[in-house]
Design a protein around this motif. Structure first.
Motif, PDB file in Angstrom:
ATOM      1  N   CYS A 279      37.853  34.578  28.804  1.00  0.00           N
ATOM      2  CA  CYS A 279      36.514  34.320  29.378  1.00  0.00           C
ATOM      3  C   CYS A 279      36.475  32.945  30.048  1.00  0.00           C
ATOM      4  O   CYS A 279      36.913  31.946  29.479  1.00  0.00           O
ATOM      5  N   LEU A 280      35.905  32.918  31.262  1.00  0.00           N
ATOM      6  CA  LEU A 280      35.801  31.676  32.037  1.00  0.00           C
ATOM      7  C   LEU A 280      34.468  30.971  31.797  1.00  0.00           C
ATOM      8  O   LEU A 280      34.233  29.907  32.370  1.00  0.00           O
ATOM      9  N   SER A 281      33.594  31.581  31.028  1.00  0.00           N
ATOM     10  CA  SER A 281      32.240  31.053  30.807  1.00  0.00           C
ATOM     11  C   SER A 281      31.510  30.846  32.142  1.00  0.00           C
ATOM     12  O   SER A 281      30.749  29.898  32.317  1.00  0.00           O
ATOM     13  N   CYS A 282      31.753  31.772  33.078  1.00  0.00           N
ATOM     14  CA  CYS A 282      31.193  31.619  34.430  1.00  0.00           C
ATOM     15  C   CYS A 282      29.743  32.076  34.523  1.00  0.00           C
ATOM     16  O   CYS A 282      29.058  31.803  35.499  1.00  0.00           O
ATOM     17  N   ALA A 283      29.277  32.861  33.529  1.00  0.00           N
ATOM     18  CA  ALA A 283      27.897  33.362  33.461  1.00  0.00           C
ATOM     19  C   ALA A 283      27.606  34.536  34.391  1.00  0.00           C
ATOM     20  O   ALA A 283      26.467  34.997  34.459  1.00  0.00           O
ATOM     21  N   ASN A 284      28.608  35.038  35.110  1.00  0.00           N
ATOM     22  CA  ASN A 284      28.360  36.191  35.989  1.00  0.00           C
ATOM     23  C   ASN A 284      27.723  37.350  35.233  1.00  0.00           C
ATOM     24  O   ASN A 284      26.812  38.013  35.730  1.00  0.00           O
ATOM     25  N   CYS A 285      28.223  37.609  34.019  1.00  0.00           N
ATOM     26  CA  CYS A 285      27.736  38.770  33.260  1.00  0.00           C
ATOM     27  C   CYS A 285      26.246  38.658  32.977  1.00  0.00           C
ATOM     28  O   CYS A 285      25.515  39.651  33.027  1.00  0.00           O
ATOM     29  N   PHE A 318      25.955  31.188  28.561  1.00  0.00           N
ATOM     30  CA  PHE A 318      27.308  30.686  28.854  1.00  0.00           C
ATOM     31  C   PHE A 318      27.274  29.266  29.441  1.00  0.00           C
ATOM     32  O   PHE A 318      28.317  28.646  29.583  1.00  0.00           O
ATOM     33  N   TYR A 338      30.548  33.404  23.958  1.00  0.00           N
ATOM     34  CA  TYR A 338      30.714  34.855  24.155  1.00  0.00           C
ATOM     35  C   TYR A 338      30.138  35.605  22.951  1.00  0.00           C
ATOM     36  O   TYR A 338      29.437  36.607  23.107  1.00  0.00           O
ATOM     37  N   CYS A 368      32.535  40.897  36.099  1.00  0.00           N
ATOM     38  CA  CYS A 368      33.281  39.856  35.386  1.00  0.00           C
ATOM     39  C   CYS A 368      34.565  39.585  36.162  1.00  0.00           C
ATOM     40  O   CYS A 368      35.362  40.507  36.380  1.00  0.00           O
ATOM     41  N   PRO A 369      34.796  38.363  36.603  1.00  0.00           N
ATOM     42  CA  PRO A 369      35.975  38.115  37.451  1.00  0.00           C
ATOM     43  C   PRO A 369      37.302  38.384  36.749  1.00  0.00           C
ATOM     44  O   PRO A 369      38.316  38.593  37.403  1.00  0.00           O
ATOM     45  N   VAL A 370      37.284  38.379  35.416  1.00  0.00           N
ATOM     46  CA  VAL A 370      38.545  38.685  34.706  1.00  0.00           C
ATOM     47  C   VAL A 370      38.481  40.044  34.011  1.00  0.00           C
ATOM     48  O   VAL A 370      39.352  40.375  33.211  1.00  0.00           O
ATOM     49  N   ILE A 372      36.475  41.442  31.742  1.00  0.00           N
ATOM     50  CA  ILE A 372      36.163  41.616  30.316  1.00  0.00           C
ATOM     51  C   ILE A 372      35.139  42.744  30.186  1.00  0.00           C
ATOM     52  O   ILE A 372      34.166  42.805  30.935  1.00  0.00           O
TER      53      ILE A 372
HETATM   54  S1  SF4 Z   1      31.516  37.276  33.499  1.00  0.00           S
HETATM   55 FE1  SF4 Z   1      33.364  37.474  32.230  1.00  0.00          FE
HETATM   56  S2  SF4 Z   1      34.393  35.496  32.448  1.00  0.00           S
HETATM   57 FE2  SF4 Z   1      32.291  35.182  33.161  1.00  0.00          FE
HETATM   58  S3  SF4 Z   1      31.166  34.510  31.303  1.00  0.00           S
HETATM   59 FE3  SF4 Z   1      30.936  36.738  31.398  1.00  0.00          FE
HETATM   60  S4  SF4 Z   1      32.614  37.539  30.111  1.00  0.00           S
HETATM   61 FE4  SF4 Z   1      33.119  35.386  30.591  1.00  0.00          FE
END
Ligand code: SF4
Ligand code: SF4
Length: 387
Positions: A279-285, A318, A338, A368-370, A372
């Motif tokens: 997780c990048l803690s990017c807050a997209n989710c 996040f 998370y 989610c850019p990765v 998850i």
């Molecule tokens: S979108 Fe993915 S990477 Fe970004 S905070 Fe949410 S779980 Fe983490």
């Protein structure tokens, strides 16, 4: 908005070529009509063209961290794209909005050198065309947050009261969807003014169109004004078969019957460390989630220091600052952030609001850019804890 259920709504048949008539009728009732429009490679609600026509043939491809829309030759489906990054949340809960204007005012009285005036939105009458069942369920969640008890949020209430909702049920799910397991879709059950089911055939002579149902008195009045024929039996059968196939074909699910206990029992599970590695803690989710409601309220002073504006804007669990209290951060690591997000969404939300904070729209997986995937995270914890 009038979501009192209409009495015994008779399903009607709206031919695909007649969709602009519905748009025109909504406009005649004073609504600005927005529908799903492909913009910069995704889908968003935007103003429909003056003709009221929606281009057909667009399809989405979604997966963890992946989203594409493309136009398919030979396909005419108008609502072929399941959903995009944008839900209908911004139409009721604005991403950023002023709440209060504060001015220095010497005449306000001794000891009170300030005057504060609430700022209310100038809410338009908006008709949203193409709202999915998951987003209707999410709106009901937001209503519980912003309109419950003695202190309804005036800005939210003003916008919510002027929405007219035309739902479109899903007869095709994206691979990231799991509304069937959350009991929120794919058929819209409540909270709409009108609900449409798009069918490639089923109309007179095997034509394409929509089964249209009223869900409120306003919706029933609109259908009556369109003077549509009753939906043929073949269309109703096709509609039911479409929903059943869509639900049966969903590739993801959450074990709703094991929540919230499963997460409460595993707050120290090693899986939280594993997901924190990615997780990048990017807050997209949280930004794409139709139910997330966290926000920050700040005063923004004017340059001349004679006043300030109190502004509310979306925030996220996040954000590092989200857990900053008096110089101390109680969620300094991504693992805790998370875990907070997932446990709130799927467990403590139920204690707080009486329903899950997840409606199974799948957006957090797609965006989610990765890549998850919350269903995968819950399944990994469940696998180590048989029921
Ligand atoms: S979108 Fe993915 S990477 Fe970004 S905070 Fe949410 S779980 Fe983490
Ligand atoms: S948590 Fe994910 S799947 Fe659930 S409602 Fe939010 S964005 Fe949709």
């Amino acid at each position: 908005m009038s979501h009192r259920r209409a009495e015994e709504p008779t399903p009607r048949w709206l031919a695909r070529a007649e969709l602009p008539r519905l748009v025109a009728a909504l406009r005649a009732h004073g609504h600005r009509v927005l529908g799903p429009v492909v913009h910069e490679g995704s889908l968003r609600f935007d103003d429909l063209p003056a003709s009221g026509e929606l281009p057909g043939g667009w399809r989405d491809e979604q997966g963890p961290g992946r989203y594409r829309v493309s136009r398919r030759a030979g396909e005419e489906e108008v609502f072929g794209v399941v959903n995009g990054a944008g839900s209908i949340k911004p139409f009721v809960f604005a991403p950023r909005e002023p709440l209060l204007q504060i001015e220095m005012d010497a005449r306000a009285g001794p000891g009170r050198p300030f005057r504060a005036e609430p700022i209310r939105p100038d809410a338009e009458r908006i008709a949203l065309l193409g709202v999915r069942a998951c987003d209707l369920a999410a709106l009901a969640v937001q209503d519980r947050i912003f309109l419950r008890d003695r202190f309804p949020d005036p800005s939210y209430a003003a916008r919510r009261g002027r929405l007219f909702l035309v739902a479109v049920g899903c007869t095709r799910a994206a691979p990231t969807c799991f509304c069937a397991s959350m009991d929120t879709g794919p058929r819209p059950h409540a909270g709409f003014d009108l609900a449409l089911t798009e069918l490639g055939s089923g109309g007179p002579g095997g034509t394409a169109g929509f089964v249209a149902r009223a869900g409120s008195e306003a919706g029933a009045a609109l259908l009556a004004a369109l003077a549509l024929d009753a939906a043929p039996a073949e269309a109703l059968a096709g509609e039911e078969a479409g929903y059943q196939a869509c639900a049966a074909g969903m590739q993801r699910a959450l074990p709703r019957e094991r929540l919230p206990g499963l997460l409460y029992d595993h707050l120290e599970h090693p899986r939280w460390d594993e997901v924190a590695e990615r997780c990048l803690s990017c807050a997209n989710c949280t930004l794409v989630c139709p139910t997330c409601f966290c926000h920050d309220v700040r005063d923004e002073p004017a340059l001349d220091l004679q006043g300030s504006v109190r502004v509310r804007q979306w925030s996220s669990c996040f954000d590092v600052e989200h857990a900053q209290v008096h110089g101390l951060n109680f969620r300094p690591h991504i693992r805790e952030r998370y875990r907070q997000w997932l446990v709130h969404k799927l467990a403590s939300w139920i204690d707080q609001f009486g329903s899950s904070g997840c409606v199974g729209c799948g957006r957090c997986i797609t965006w989610c850019p990765v890549g998850i995937d919350l269903t995968e995270e819950v399944a990994a914890i469940a696998a180590t804890s048989p029921p």
